[in-house]
Design an enzyme around this catalytic site. Structure first.
Site, PDB file in Angstrom:
ATOM      1  CE  LYS A 161       7.839   2.315   8.753  1.00  0.00           C
ATOM      2  NZ  LYS A 161       7.369   0.965   9.085  1.00  0.00           N
ATOM      3  N   GLY A 214       8.664   1.520  -1.526  1.00  0.00           N
ATOM      4  CA  GLY A 214       7.296   1.130  -1.189  1.00  0.00           C
ATOM      5  C   GLY A 214       6.370   1.369  -2.363  1.00  0.00           C
ATOM      6  CB  SER A 215       2.744   1.191  -2.652  1.00  0.00           C
ATOM      7  OG  SER A 215       2.360   2.080  -1.626  1.00  0.00           O
ATOM      8  N   GLY A 219       4.623   6.682  -1.747  1.00  0.00           N
ATOM      9  CA  GLY A 219       5.601   7.636  -2.281  1.00  0.00           C
ATOM     10  C   GLY A 219       5.011   9.031  -2.413  1.00  0.00           C
ATOM     11  CD  GLU A 236      14.704   3.242  -6.335  1.00  0.00           C
ATOM     12  OE1 GLU A 236      14.116   2.654  -7.253  1.00  0.00           O
ATOM     13  OE2 GLU A 236      15.663   4.000  -6.528  1.00  0.00           O
ATOM     14  CB  CYS A 270       9.575  -3.491  -7.171  1.00  0.00           C
ATOM     15  SG  CYS A 270      11.322  -3.852  -6.974  1.00  0.00           S
ATOM     16  CD  GLU A 371       3.501  -2.873  -7.581  1.00  0.00           C
ATOM     17  OE1 GLU A 371       3.115  -1.990  -6.789  1.00  0.00           O
ATOM     18  OE2 GLU A 371       4.700  -3.177  -7.735  1.00  0.00           O
TER      19      GLU A 371
HETATM   20  P1  NAD Z   1       4.155   0.198   1.423  1.00  0.00           P
HETATM   21  O1  NAD Z   1       4.214   1.442   0.607  1.00  0.00           O
HETATM   22  O2  NAD Z   1       2.858  -0.193   2.002  1.00  0.00           O
HETATM   23  O3  NAD Z   1       5.164   0.303   2.661  1.00  0.00           O
HETATM   24  C1  NAD Z   1       6.548   0.564   2.484  1.00  0.00           C
HETATM   25  C2  NAD Z   1       7.082   1.181   3.772  1.00  0.00           C
HETATM   26  O4  NAD Z   1       6.516   2.492   3.911  1.00  0.00           O
HETATM   27  C3  NAD Z   1       6.695   0.423   5.048  1.00  0.00           C
HETATM   28  O5  NAD Z   1       7.750   0.462   5.977  1.00  0.00           O
HETATM   29  C4  NAD Z   1       5.499   1.226   5.558  1.00  0.00           C
HETATM   30  O6  NAD Z   1       5.291   1.095   6.935  1.00  0.00           O
HETATM   31  C5  NAD Z   1       5.916   2.638   5.186  1.00  0.00           C
HETATM   32  N1  NAD Z   1       4.820   3.600   5.060  1.00  0.00           N
HETATM   33  C6  NAD Z   1       3.538   3.374   4.674  1.00  0.00           C
HETATM   34  N2  NAD Z   1       2.848   4.534   4.663  1.00  0.00           N
HETATM   35  C7  NAD Z   1       3.707   5.513   5.047  1.00  0.00           C
HETATM   36  C8  NAD Z   1       3.587   6.932   5.225  1.00  0.00           C
HETATM   37  N3  NAD Z   1       2.446   7.577   5.019  1.00  0.00           N
HETATM   38  N4  NAD Z   1       4.681   7.621   5.616  1.00  0.00           N
HETATM   39  C9  NAD Z   1       5.865   6.999   5.810  1.00  0.00           C
HETATM   40  N5  NAD Z   1       6.030   5.666   5.677  1.00  0.00           N
HETATM   41  C10 NAD Z   1       4.973   4.929   5.281  1.00  0.00           C
HETATM   42  O7  NAD Z   1       4.769  -0.950   0.514  1.00  0.00           O
HETATM   43  P2  NAD Z   1       4.928  -2.505   0.847  1.00  0.00           P
HETATM   44  O8  NAD Z   1       3.597  -3.159   0.758  1.00  0.00           O
HETATM   45  O9  NAD Z   1       5.728  -2.704   2.095  1.00  0.00           O
HETATM   46  O10 NAD Z   1       5.846  -2.951  -0.386  1.00  0.00           O
HETATM   47  C11 NAD Z   1       5.341  -3.222  -1.642  1.00  0.00           C
HETATM   48  C12 NAD Z   1       5.535  -2.062  -2.598  1.00  0.00           C
HETATM   49  O11 NAD Z   1       6.907  -1.699  -2.633  1.00  0.00           O
HETATM   50  C13 NAD Z   1       5.170  -2.417  -4.020  1.00  0.00           C
HETATM   51  O12 NAD Z   1       4.505  -1.346  -4.627  1.00  0.00           O
HETATM   52  C14 NAD Z   1       6.524  -2.652  -4.680  1.00  0.00           C
HETATM   53  O13 NAD Z   1       6.546  -2.514  -6.075  1.00  0.00           O
HETATM   54  C15 NAD Z   1       7.345  -1.629  -3.988  1.00  0.00           C
HETATM   55  N6  NAD Z   1       8.764  -1.978  -4.094  1.00  0.00           N
HETATM   56  C16 NAD Z   1       9.555  -1.218  -4.910  1.00  0.00           C
HETATM   57  C17 NAD Z   1      10.901  -1.527  -5.065  1.00  0.00           C
HETATM   58  C18 NAD Z   1      11.792  -0.678  -5.931  1.00  0.00           C
HETATM   59  O14 NAD Z   1      13.003  -0.742  -5.744  1.00  0.00           O
HETATM   60  N7  NAD Z   1      11.283   0.102  -6.867  1.00  0.00           N
HETATM   61  C19 NAD Z   1      11.438  -2.626  -4.386  1.00  0.00           C
HETATM   62  C20 NAD Z   1      10.592  -3.384  -3.568  1.00  0.00           C
HETATM   63  C21 NAD Z   1       9.257  -3.038  -3.419  1.00  0.00           C
END
Ligand code: NAD
Length: 480
Positions: A161, A214-215, A219, A236, A270, A371
């Site tokens: 996804k 993601g955020s 997580g 992550e 990130c 962040e």
């Molecule tokens: P986000 O958490 O909003 O979304 C990430 C993914 O999760 C998207 O595909 C989103 O649709 C999905 N998602 C959102 N809510 C969900 C839920 N309740 N259940 C299942 N899936 C869900 O993050 P973003 O804005 O796309 O990315 C930015 C964040 O990602 C920042 O916090 C950044 O630090 C982090 N990030 C971390 C790494 C790492 O390797 N540690 C790498 C890149 C980005």
């Protein structure tokens, strides 16, 4: 793509607002179907010899090389990062694909002596089942590849996804996997929002592993949603990474590292350096040199050769980033440069934010703790190395860290004491290579690592096998 969903959503360019593509807004029914296909395909894919799985992935690596320029161009348009960085994103996918394809002929287990005579002991990696891969928009080809390629070489099947801000890149990556010869049903894709298709994937009882980047908030949600089915969860998450600059550092080099780490990808990494912790002897000079360099950065669409900084991903991100400028001012930090939305000329059609540097930041201020995920960094003055390490560690995240110094003793203390999954010495906070583990401590994740050999532990389970060829019952711990 084939879909039964009538609803759609648009992907648009953050630089201009132009439409990149229209995608189906799918829901739990499509997730059910995708997981069912993946579950069926697992029965056969797990039995394909790992070297043969690797051969398909080597083919994918070559296809990615041929497609690098087209994917790079699409990334500058859909996600917004500048050309050199978009090319780097695709290259990361090529690198991990070659690296993990080679695992097809390794996937080493262990043999070890038995405590009993005439007995053989070994442990082997086994695939787990259906993997749900949920990815963010900021590395729209690299991150899906970090998850899918090791999952596939280990013998799992996948439902991807991608982020709803970058569906075209997710879709293209999926199509290239099929072109490489991945059998039907082994990789599947669902498009839509996190709260709908993401949640349905996480809660699905036939999904055995969820890998999410993601955020932190997402997580936590995912971990809770996966609890009832005891699904393995690999997280992550965010970062609030710092560069430490000691008095003895090469300041030109440090400024290079800060500019690249704080403003590359418009700060939407990130691992972005959103804090710079500077020993007082270097503080004034570093500020002066940094501001001079930052003010020369050229904002522009990613596809133009002379753009240094592209747009941020969308309007909500732009507002969030700008709100932190207000927060920093209200907290008493000194705004050295930037701090505004670009609203004039062609750039006004996109989501451009001026690279922003705050000075005299207290480590407890919100701009030093939260962040921001944009082109904003905070300079924090400190007295010595001990204080620098304390400040660097004084956050909830633990992803990347860095120190600029000529003192080998200081460097080794930092390598030991910085609470982070990654430490760079005399380099900024970004620049991971795919054959080393990638991930963070504390709230950046839940203890797993992406990339390197460590990724195999996310996508395989250990089985221990004992073969007794003594012809009699031998009892461990008893008949020794
Ligand atoms: P986000 O958490 O909003 O979304 C990430 C993914 O999760 C998207 O595909 C989103 O649709 C999905 N998602 C959102 N809510 C969900 C839920 N309740 N259940 C299942 N899936 C869900 O993050 P973003 O804005 O796309 O990315 C930015 C964040 O990602 C920042 O916090 C950044 O630090 C982090 N990030 C971390 C790494 C790492 O390797 N540690 C790498 C890149 C980005």
């Amino acid at each position: 793509m084939a879909t039964t969903t009538a609803q759609t959503f648009e992907s648009t360019s953050p630089a201009t607002g132009e439409t990149i593509g229209v995608f189906p807004k799918q829901g739990p029914d499509e997730v059910d179907r995708a997981v069912a296909r993946a579950k069926d395909a697992f029965a056969e894919w797990r039995l394909v010899p790992a070297p043969k799985r690797g051969e398909i992935l080597f083919r994918l690596a070559r296809i990615l090389e041929q497609e690098k320029s087209a994917l790079t161009d699409l990334m500058t348009r859909e996600m917004g990062k500048v050309k050199a960085e978009a090319g780097g994103d695709v290259q990361e996918a090529i690198d991990i694909t070659y690296y993990m394809a080679g695992e097809g002929r390794r996937l080493f287990g262990h043999t070890t002596p038995s405590e009993l005579r005439d007995k053989w002991n070994m442990s082997v990696r086994q695939p787990i089942g259906v993997v749900g891969a949920i990815t963010p928009w900021n590395f729209p080809v690299a991150i899906p590849s970090w998850k899918l390629i090791p999952a596939l070489v280990c013998g799992n099947t996948v439902v991807l996804k991608p982020a709803s801000d970058t569906p075209a890149l997710g879709q293209r990556f999926f199509e290239l996997l099929l072109e490489a010869g991945i059998p039907d049903g082994v990789v599947n894709i669902v498009h839509g929002g996190g709260g709908t298709v993401g949640t349905a994937l996480v809660r699905h009882p036939d999904v055995r592993v969820i890998t999410l980047t993601g955020s932190r908030e997402t997580g936590v949600r995912v971990l809770k949603d996966a609890a009832d089915t005891l699904t393995h969860v690999h997280l992550e998450l965010g970062g609030k990474n710092a560069i430490i600059v000691l008095d003895d550092a090469d300041l030109e080099l440090a400024v290079d590292g800060i500019v690249w780490s704080a403003f590359g990808t418009s700060g939407q990494r990130c691992t972005a350096a959103s804090r710079v912790i500077v020993q007082r002897g270097a503080y004034e000079e570093l500020q002066k040199r940094l501001v001079a360099r930052v003010e020369q950065l050229r904002l522009g669409p990613g596809w133009e050769d002379d753009s240094d900084i592209g747009p941020v991903i969308n309007g909500a991100a732009l507002e969030k980033i700008h709100s932190y400028t207000g927060i920093g001012r209200d907290e008493g930090a000194k705004l050295l440069t930037g701090g505004e939305i670009v609203s004039d000329g062609d750039l006004g059609k996109g989501f451009f934010y001026r690279p922003t540097v705050f000075a005299d930041v207290d480590p407890q201020m919100r701009i030093a703790q939260e962040e921001i995920f944009g082109p904003t960094t905070a300079l924090i003055p400190v007295g010595d190395l001990d204080e620098a390490i304390r400040v660097s560690n004084g956050i909830k995240y633990g992803l990347s860290s860095s120190i600029f110094t000529q003192d080998v003793n200081a460097a080794f203390r930092a390598m030991r004491d910085l609470e982070a999954g990654i430490t760079y010495v005399n380099a900024g906070t970004i620049g991971a290579e795919v054959h080393l583990p990638f991930g963070g401590t504390k709230d950046t994740g839940n203890g797993h690592r992406e990339a390197g050999q460590a990724a195999l532990d996310v996508f395989s389970e250990w089985k221990s096998i004992y073969v007794d060829y003594s012809g009699r019952l031998q009892r461990a711990q008893i008949d020794t």
